[in-house]
Scaffold this motif. Structure first.
Motif, short mmCIF file in Angstrom:
data_model
loop_
_atom_site.label_atom_id
_atom_site.label_comp_id
_atom_site.label_asym_id
_atom_site.label_seq_id
_atom_site.Cartn_x
_atom_site.Cartn_y
_atom_site.Cartn_z
N PHE A 1 -45.53 20.66 28.03
CA PHE A 1 -46.54 21.17 27.10
C PHE A 1 -47.34 22.27 27.79
N THR A 2 -47.81 23.20 26.98
CA THR A 2 -48.71 24.22 27.53
C THR A 2 -50.12 23.65 27.56
N TRP A 3 -50.99 24.36 28.26
CA TRP A 3 -52.40 23.92 28.34
C TRP A 3 -53.03 23.90 26.94
N GLN A 4 -52.73 24.91 26.17
CA GLN A 4 -53.33 24.98 24.84
C GLN A 4 -52.82 23.86 23.93
N ALA B 1 -50.90 13.79 42.01
CA ALA B 1 -49.94 12.73 42.34
C ALA B 1 -48.51 13.12 41.96
N LYS B 2 -48.35 14.34 41.37
CA LYS B 2 -47.03 14.86 40.96
C LYS B 2 -46.39 14.06 39.83
N VAL B 3 -47.22 13.38 39.02
CA VAL B 3 -46.70 12.77 37.79
C VAL B 3 -46.37 13.90 36.82
N LEU B 4 -47.24 14.91 36.81
CA LEU B 4 -46.99 16.13 36.05
C LEU B 4 -46.91 17.28 37.03
N THR B 5 -45.99 18.21 36.77
CA THR B 5 -45.88 19.39 37.64
C THR B 5 -46.33 20.61 36.86
N ILE B 6 -47.07 21.48 37.55
CA ILE B 6 -47.63 22.67 36.90
C ILE B 6 -46.64 23.84 37.05
N GLY B 7 -46.44 24.54 35.95
CA GLY B 7 -45.57 25.72 35.97
C GLY B 7 -46.13 26.79 35.07
N GLY B 8 -45.27 27.66 34.56
CA GLY B 8 -45.71 28.73 33.67
C GLY B 8 -46.09 29.99 34.42
N GLU B 9 -46.62 30.97 33.67
CA GLU B 9 -47.00 32.26 34.25
C GLU B 9 -48.19 32.11 35.21
N PRO C 1 -49.45 29.14 37.24
CA PRO C 1 -49.32 27.73 37.66
C PRO C 1 -50.58 27.19 38.35
N LYS C 2 -51.63 27.11 37.56
CA LYS C 2 -52.91 26.63 38.07
C LYS C 2 -53.55 25.72 37.02
N LEU C 3 -54.07 24.58 37.45
CA LEU C 3 -54.65 23.60 36.52
C LEU C 3 -55.76 24.23 35.68
N GLY C 4 -55.60 24.15 34.36
CA GLY C 4 -56.62 24.67 33.45
C GLY C 4 -56.40 26.11 33.05
N ALA C 5 -55.39 26.78 33.63
CA ALA C 5 -55.13 28.18 33.28
C ALA C 5 -54.52 28.26 31.88
N ALA C 6 -54.88 29.30 31.14
CA ALA C 6 -54.44 29.44 29.74
C ALA C 6 -52.93 29.50 29.60
N LYS C 7 -52.23 30.13 30.56
CA LYS C 7 -50.77 30.31 30.47
C LYS C 7 -50.01 29.33 31.37
N SER C 8 -50.65 28.20 31.69
CA SER C 8 -49.97 27.20 32.53
C SER C 8 -49.24 26.20 31.65
N THR C 9 -48.16 25.61 32.20
CA THR C 9 -47.41 24.56 31.50
C THR C 9 -47.35 23.32 32.37
N TYR C 10 -47.16 22.17 31.71
CA TYR C 10 -47.20 20.89 32.42
C TYR C 10 -45.98 20.07 32.02
N GLU C 11 -45.13 19.84 33.03
CA GLU C 11 -43.86 19.16 32.77
C GLU C 11 -43.89 17.76 33.38
#
Length: 725
Positions: free
Chosen positions: A573-576, A599-607, A609-619
């Motif tokens: 899912f994306t942040w939005q 804890a790496k339950v979710l990994t951050i990706g996207g353009e 890759p920073k927690l809370g960033a508008a263009k971040s994704t969470y896998e």
């Protein structure tokens, strides 16, 4: 016939005593031997002739006395009067010189014949005759011819000795000497002096040995305190307590010393906390985050003005250690004297409320004390034995006694108690009840009324849960019912703040939520339920991990559950998208996901890759691994804890404004008209048991009440207020 016989006997006694005087020994001690020997023989003979002249006593002597003739005595008294007039008055000076010489020898450590002095004293006492009533005895002869010269000689002896001894020895040695001398004089009275001499003798010794050297002795007090010389301090107190108005200076020194020691103890705690903070690794690792190579870090102290996180346990124990040490000193060395107890209390009150940790305000100590209570009463506490817990609670109440801002303690304690009850982390209901009982005893029923109602709500909630569970079992299949429990709590009693974030209840939980809503409304139709999802928690079974066949059990906050349950429909899912689906605001979502991402339950990706960033994704990380089967992710971060502490302090400030306003109204309602200064004093006195209001805050509250028209200023005197009904 009777008169002639009386005169002849009187003349005979005179001649006999004059003959004794001519045969007396001149030497000092020999004179005493002679005097006591002859005194014993003479008084025995006086008793014999008294019996021989019994007829004369019964008739002629009695008649003469009844007719008011002075200088006529019964025969025994006549013998004593004759001894006094014809022998004693002649030799009493020499006798006293010999007695004083013997006593001086004894004071110098020589062995003497104490019975000689005892016999002399007895004779001086026996010679005290009432001229008006021969049957009565007085101590005039003893007081005039023995006691006064003896006390004068004692004064001269000890004045010389004390001055010489002090010039050649230390003050502590002198105190031992003075104590020994006072004990010796007390024993001397018991051995051979008349008991009436005790008070003037000891008083004179106290004046010479203590009062004359008060300043020198007092000046040693600080040094003895610094060196913890308990025996010498006890000796000093024992000596100076004999002399009026000598302890005030010691009490002042003691109070200042305890205050400094308390400040030093707190400074050590603060310094240790600063060093620990400076050496602490900046990054926090998650539950299963791989070990990274440590990065070099700069060591240093926290920035000036930055608040240092002090361990509540270490802080409170440091305060207790100082109090315990000096309380023991007061009880041991100062015999629990009220003045020193008061000085200890003043000093403790000062360093508990005003120290380096409390540099911002006196509210820090009650906050740390409440946190220490929380750590003690939680299930994770290292103190497990209930008797040990009770002892520590008693110690906590010792510090609590000195806390000025008791309302701060109450607010933090109630919040932490609420969390312990809601999260079921209390170690013991008995310990909880014991602490509330102690607070009630110290501050009254009103102080703890809400705390007691919280326990009542917990009990009612258990009954409500049982009733709901029974109904669900009757009306629904077992597979259709979640393991669910809820606390229904009275808003007025519980210090729980609602979250400022919205929340979309996940589909998996909506059914149970609606069932309970309906069940409760049927039971209590007029009541409204406000759900605190911020404090809710639950467990999810994770069966998606490739490396684990049995699956993991995640312990999560309800917000974290709201996030992870979205992944039942997709793996990324994306942040939005997460903001929209959960309904949480960005700050709350960031806080909920922080632990999951670390804890790496979710990994951050996207353009981005920073927690809370508008263009971040969470896998969802299907390769997630952990050594544990049950993993707790519901751990509040330091930021949340700090924010909660700040919110609590803001709440306290708001509550104080209302309390000050209420106190002003109460005072004005009673007094009707009052000067500003008197009003402030009354308000401070009324609120002293809860906190010490600032004058500036009282003035602000007066202005608020003037605007609300509860009170008004007098037109002719702006410093005078009147109450408006």
């Amino acid at each position: 016939m009777g008169a002639d016989l009386y005169k002849r006997l009187k003349d005979y006694l005179k001649q006999h005593l004059q003959l004794l005087l001519t045969n007396r020994d001149a030497a000092n001690e020999m004179l005493l031997v002679f005097y006591t020997k002859e005194w014993v023989k003479y008084t025995r003979a006086g008793t014999y002739i008294h019996h021989v002249f019994k007829y004369l006593n019964r008739h002629w002597v009695k008649r003469e006395i009844d007719e008011g003739h002075k200088h006529i005595y019964d025969i025994n008294t006549l013998a004593l009067v004759s001894w006094r007039d014809h022998l004693f008055m002649t030799v009493q000076g020499e006798i006293m010189d010999a007695v004083l010489l013997l006593i001086e020898k004894q004071r110098n450590g020589e062995t003497i014949e104490q019975s000689l002095i005892k016999s002399v004293v007895d004779s001086f006492v026996a010679l005290g005759l009432d001229e008006n009533d021969s049957t009565k005895a007085t101590l005039e002869v003893y007081k005039q011819y023995f006691e006064q010269p003896f006390i004068d000689a004692t004064e001269a002896y000890y004045k010389s000795e004390s001055e010489t001894f002090l010039s050649e020895n230390s003050v502590t040695d002198y105190m031992k000497k003075a104590e020994k001398r006072l004990d010796e004089e007390d024993t001397r009275v018991q051995l051979y002096l008349h008991e009436s001499s005790k008070k003037p003798l000891i008083s004179k010794c106290e004046t010479v040995l203590i009062k004359s050297h008060t300043t020198v002795i007092q000046d040693e007090f600080q040094s003895l305190l610094n060196q913890d010389q308990v025996d010498d301090l006890k000796r000093m107190y024992g000596l100076l307590s004999r002399v009026p108005d000598t302890l005030d200076k010691l009490r002042t020194i003691f109070e200042t010393h305890v205050k400094k020691e308390g400040d030093k103890a707190v400074e050590k705690v603060l310094e240790a906390a600063k060093n620990a903070e400076a050496n602490e690794d900046g990054g926090e690792k998650g539950e299963d985050e791989e070990e990274e190579k440590p990065k070099p870090k700069k060591k240093g102290k926290p920035a000036p003005g930055a608040e240092v996180a002090v361990d509540p346990k270490i802080y409170v124990e440091a305060l207790l250690e100082v109090h315990q040490k000096y309380n023991e000193l007061v009880q041991t060395a100062f015999r629990g004297e009220s003045g020193f107890v008061s000085s200890l209390d003043k000093a403790c009150k000062e360093f508990v409320n005003r120290n380096k940790v409390c540099n911002v305000g006196s509210s820090k100590s009650p906050e740390l004390l409440a946190k220490f209570c929380d750590s003690l009463l939680r299930r994770s506490s290292k103190v497990s034995d209930e008797r040990e817990v009770e002892d520590v609670l008693n110690s906590i109440m010792t510090v609590f006694k000195y806390v000025e801002d008791k309302d701060v303690f109450q607010k933090f304690y109630s919040k932490m108690l609420a969390k312990r009850l809601v999260n079921q982390t209390s170690a013991s209901d008995d310990s909880e009840a014991s602490m509330i009982s102690k607070l009630k005893e110290a501050c009254g029923f009103e102080y703890t009324s809400k705390l007691q109602r919280m326990f009542t709500d917990i009990g009612l909630s258990k009954e409500l849960n049982n009733a709901f569970k029974d109904q669900m079992e009757k009306t629904h299949e077992k597979d259709d019912v979640l393991d669910f429990s809820v606390y229904v709590l009275n808003t007025a009693s519980w210090p729980l703040q609602a979250s400022n974030s919205g929340f979309n209840i996940p589909e998996d939980l909506v059914k149970t939520y609606e069932r309970f809503q309906g069940f409760y409304q049927n039971k209590h139709s007029g009541r409204k339920l406000n759900w605190h999802f911020l404090l809710s928690k639950g467990e999810l079974k994770a069966n998606y991990c490739k490396g684990n066949k049995t699956g993991y059990t995640y312990q999560l906050s309800t917000y974290q559950m709201g996030v992870l349950l979205q992944y039942n429909t997709a793996l990324s899912f994306t942040w939005q998208e997460l903001l929209t689906s959960t309904g949480l605001n960005p700050e709350t979502l960031n806080s909920a996901m922080s632990t999951l991402c670390k804890a790496k339950v979710l990994t951050i990706g996207g353009e981005e890759p920073k927690l809370g960033a508008a263009k971040s994704t969470y896998e969802l990380n299907v390769d997630f691994k952990s050594k544990k089967v049950r993993i707790n992710f519901n751990i509040p971060g330091k930021t949340e804890a700090k924010a909660e502490t700040e919110d609590t302090h803001k709440t306290i400030e708001e509550d104080r404004k209302l309390l000050i306003q209420a106190a002003i109204v109460r005072v004005m309602k009673t007094r009707k008209v009052l000067k500003a200064q008197i009003l402030m004093t009354e308000v401070i006195n009324q609120l002293a048991a809860r906190f010490k209001p600032k004058v500036s805050d009282i003035k602000k509250c007066i202005d608020i009440l003037l605007e609300k028209e509860y009170i008004e200023r007098k037109e002719d005197d702006k410093d005078m207020f009147s109450y408006l009904a």
